[in-house]
Design a protein around this motif. Structure first.
Motif, PDB file in Angstrom:
ATOM      1  N   TRP A   1       0.826  -1.206   0.000  1.00 46.12           N
ATOM      2  CA  TRP A   1       0.000   0.000   0.000  1.00 46.12           C
ATOM      3  C   TRP A   1       0.865   1.263   0.000  1.00 46.12           C
ATOM      4  O   TRP A   1       0.341   2.361  -0.072  1.00 46.12           O
TER       5      TRP A   1
ATOM      6  N   ARG B   1       5.398   1.761  -7.623  1.00 44.93           N
ATOM      7  CA  ARG B   1       4.643   0.858  -6.755  1.00 44.93           C
ATOM      8  C   ARG B   1       5.444  -0.430  -6.614  1.00 44.93           C
ATOM      9  O   ARG B   1       6.222  -0.797  -7.504  1.00 44.93           O
TER      10      ARG B   1
ATOM     11  N   TYR C   1       4.043  -9.137   7.255  1.00 47.08           N
ATOM     12  CA  TYR C   1       3.908  -7.680   7.318  1.00 47.08           C
ATOM     13  C   TYR C   1       4.024  -7.200   8.758  1.00 47.08           C
ATOM     14  O   TYR C   1       4.660  -6.188   9.042  1.00 47.08           O
TER      15      TYR C   1
ATOM     16  N   PRO D   1      -4.363  -0.525   6.524  1.00 48.17           N
ATOM     17  CA  PRO D   1      -3.969  -0.437   5.106  1.00 48.17           C
ATOM     18  C   PRO D   1      -3.812  -1.806   4.453  1.00 48.17           C
ATOM     19  O   PRO D   1      -4.155  -1.961   3.276  1.00 48.17           O
ATOM     20  N   ALA D   2      -3.324  -2.794   5.198  1.00 46.71           N
ATOM     21  CA  ALA D   2      -3.133  -4.114   4.588  1.00 46.71           C
ATOM     22  C   ALA D   2      -4.467  -4.771   4.262  1.00 46.71           C
ATOM     23  O   ALA D   2      -4.579  -5.545   3.318  1.00 46.71           O
TER      24      ALA D   2
ATOM     25  N   LEU E   1      -7.160  -3.094   3.474  1.00 44.22           N
ATOM     26  CA  LEU E   1      -7.978  -2.134   2.721  1.00 44.22           C
ATOM     27  C   LEU E   1      -8.710  -2.716   1.509  1.00 44.22           C
ATOM     28  O   LEU E   1      -9.906  -2.449   1.335  1.00 44.22           O
ATOM     29  N   PRO E   2      -8.045  -3.516   0.669  1.00 44.47           N
ATOM     30  CA  PRO E   2      -8.792  -4.029  -0.496  1.00 44.47           C
ATOM     31  C   PRO E   2     -10.055  -4.789  -0.101  1.00 44.47           C
ATOM     32  O   PRO E   2     -11.115  -4.591  -0.695  1.00 44.47           O
TER      33      PRO E   2
ATOM     34  N   ILE F   1      -7.393   1.145  -5.790  1.00 40.32           N
ATOM     35  CA  ILE F   1      -6.591   0.451  -4.782  1.00 40.32           C
ATOM     36  C   ILE F   1      -5.983  -0.814  -5.365  1.00 40.32           C
ATOM     37  O   ILE F   1      -4.795  -1.083  -5.207  1.00 40.32           O
ATOM     38  N   ARG F   2      -6.805  -1.568  -6.098  1.00 43.44           N
ATOM     39  CA  ARG F   2      -6.289  -2.822  -6.645  1.00 43.44           C
ATOM     40  C   ARG F   2      -5.182  -2.574  -7.661  1.00 43.44           C
ATOM     41  O   ARG F   2      -4.266  -3.371  -7.787  1.00 43.44           O
TER      42      ARG F   2
ATOM     43  N   GLN G   1      -3.078   0.050  -7.541  1.00 40.48           N
ATOM     44  CA  GLN G   1      -1.896   0.445  -6.766  1.00 40.48           C
ATOM     45  C   GLN G   1      -1.177  -0.769  -6.200  1.00 40.48           C
ATOM     46  O   GLN G   1       0.042  -0.797  -6.118  1.00 40.48           O
ATOM     47  N   TRP G   2      -1.952  -1.755  -5.792  1.00 40.55           N
ATOM     48  CA  TRP G   2      -1.376  -2.954  -5.184  1.00 40.55           C
ATOM     49  C   TRP G   2      -0.865  -3.925  -6.230  1.00 40.55           C
ATOM     50  O   TRP G   2      -0.235  -4.907  -5.907  1.00 40.55           O
TER      51      TRP G   2
END
Lengths: 263, 252
Positions: free
Chosen positions: A99, A141, B147, B168-169, B171-172, B243-244, B246-247
């Motif tokens: 993230w 990223r 993580y 944040p982890a 979030l998706p 979001i997806r 970005q990840w």
């Protein structure tokens, strides 16, 4: 330099009679048995052993992620009671946070250094990103990076909080051979420049001979120190240097020899 | 481009079929209006100043009701994500509640709240809270332990793990849960308005049936679909996709 005579005050890391027993309902497994080890400031120590010999356990104990069953561990003279900013760890997987982008990952460990301003944190992160030659990627990223680049970001992230010690848990295991060999030169360069102390765990004897000032050979089940092999070769060392090969086969002999892994 | 054209063609054919059934007189007029009649009715409702206030009323109920529901759901989800006993107990409860159709919450809401507006919020919350809680809990449970270990060695104190790593982890899946919860809450809102409201999309549906005005019924159904899709695709869908991407979970 031998394993005994713990001079805790002079050494960066000191392990005295450290044992670790894992208990399940049905059985007890002794992972480590009475480990004595002193690591000097600025020294790069490699721990080799077969899979399951407790080398990752040893690293977790030093990192403070796990507690020893017996014995004591000190870092800079202070007992290890948990994870600390004096000891950073690189894992088998890069363990980067998807993230966050590259530079945000590197500044992650600086978050609680309140004496640094946001600008200073960025500056420091950029310094280490530059050291691992990833400056152009600071906004990238994580998923856009190759496996080798991810581990370089992880190295920059571990260096950024200025730890005295960096712990490596087979960080190159999942990289291809070419990337890995380039990493050996880079890692030696970084440690020559930053004068950090390193503890590196691997099952690759050649990697051990190439990187270590000393190589600690562990036996399996329970993990004990079988012997310590000093590597008196000049740096930077090449992975394919014949002297490195010679010492690597010596380490392999120690690893296998004299009874071998009793299984 | 070709794909879009195909989709457009499909809808043109669908409209033509609708019109065809009407022109052929296969069904009586009071049960099957023509597309033009529906469009005309919607224009009329809009011109009379009925349509927009109703849409606004339903949306406002959703913003408030679903806002509360998301807060409750996320809180329960986080509790479940941190304690395995709470997880097991509440997950079975929420899974059970999720099998209940939204409209099944209306009778109990009438008994508790009467005809007050609170009853509609109650139905929205009960229809959507389970989905949000379950997705949040599963999202937190599926965070790779690595993580947490990495964050721990990087000096993150335990009290900060929540917002530095866990949220944040997860979030998706949190966003996916909120998106699903919105749709279920939307079902609940319209269902509740149908029975116990004097304004809103559900009320207009009810009114259409009372007046035997099939054009209004179908028109409001179309508006309900349209707004539901709009929020789903263009609000939550966009956030989710962003979001997806970005990840790296989808190719951009």
């Amino acid at each position: 330099m031998t394993a005994n005579a713990p001079a805790e005050k002079d050494s960066r890391l000191s392990l005295v009679a450290v044992s670790k027993v894992f208990r399940t309902d049905s059985q007890e497994v002794e992972a480590l048995h009475s480990i004595n080890l002193d690591v000097r400031d600025g020294e790069f120590v490699v721990v080799v052993g077969e899979s399951g010999c407790g080398k990752t356990t040893l690293l977790n104990l030093v990192a403070g992620l796990d507690r020893p069953t017996a014995g004591r561990i000190t870092s800079g003279g202070c007992p290890v009671a948990g994870p600390g900013r004096d000891r950073m760890m690189m894992f088998q997987e890069p363990a980067l946070f998807p993230w966050l982008n590259v530079i945000e990952n590197v500044t992650f460990g600086l978050h609680y250094l309140y004496h640094l301003s946001a600008a200073e944190r960025r500056e420091r992160a950029r310094f280490y990103l530059d050291m691992v030659q990833l400056s152009p990627f600071e906004k990238a990223r994580i998923h856009e990076l190759s496996g080798g680049m991810k581990q370089r970001v992880a190295l920059a992230r571990a260096l950024a909080p200025d730890p005295e010690v960096i712990l490596f848990d087979e960080p190159f295991g999942s990289l291809d051979a070419l990337t890995r060999e380039r990493f050996y030169a880079q890692l030696q360069d970084v440690f020559a420049r930053t004068r950090r102390t390193g503890v590196f765990v691997t099952h690759n004897v050649r990697e051990a001979a190439c990187l270590g000032d000393r190589v600690i050979v562990l036996t399996s089940r329970p993990g004990r120190i079988r012997t310590i092999v000093p590597i008196p070769l000049p740096r930077p060392r090449d992975f394919y240097d014949p002297e490195v090969s010679k010492l690597a086969s010596h380490i392999l002999g120690e690893l296998r020899g004299r009874g071998g892994a009793a299984e | 481009m070709k794909k879009r054209l195909a989709i457009l063609l499909f809808y043109v054919l669908l409209l033509a079929a609708w019109q065809g059934v009407f022109s052929a007189g296969l069904l009586p007029k009071y049960a099957w209006p023509s597309p033009l009649m529906v469009a005309e009715k919607l224009r009329e409702l809009a011109a009379d100043g009925i349509l927009w206030p109703s849409v606004k009323a339903t949306l406002l109920r959703m913003f408030l009701g679903f806002g509360i529901s998301a807060l409750i759901g996320l809180t329960f989800g986080m509790l479940m994500g941190t304690n395995s006993f709470i997880y097991q107990a509440l997950r079975s409860l929420f899974l059970g509640l999720q099998t209940l159709p939204s409209v099944a919450w209306v009778p109990i809401s009438l008994l508790i709240f009467g005809l007050k507006d609170e009853g509609i919020y109650f139905v929205i919350i009960m229809s959507s809270v389970s989905a949000v809680a379950i997705s949040a809990a599963d999202g937190i449970c599926n965070i790779p332990p690595l993580y947490l270990r990495a964050a721990q060695t990087l000096g993150t104190p335990w009290h900060a793990m929540g917002y530095r790593v866990i949220l944040p982890a997860a979030l998706p899946s949190l966003v996916t849960g909120i998106k699903l919860g919105w749709t279920l809450g939307w079902h609940g809102a319209v269902a509740a308005e149908l029975i116990k409201s004097s304004i809103g999309l559900g009320f207009l549906l009810h009114m259409g049936r009372e007046l035997n005005d099939v054009s209004q019924v179908i028109g409001i159904m179309l508006v309900t679909i349209f707004i539901g899709l709009l929020v789903d695709r263009f609000v939550f869908g966009k956030i989710e996709h962003r979001i997806r991407r970005q990840w790296g979970l989808v190719s951009s």
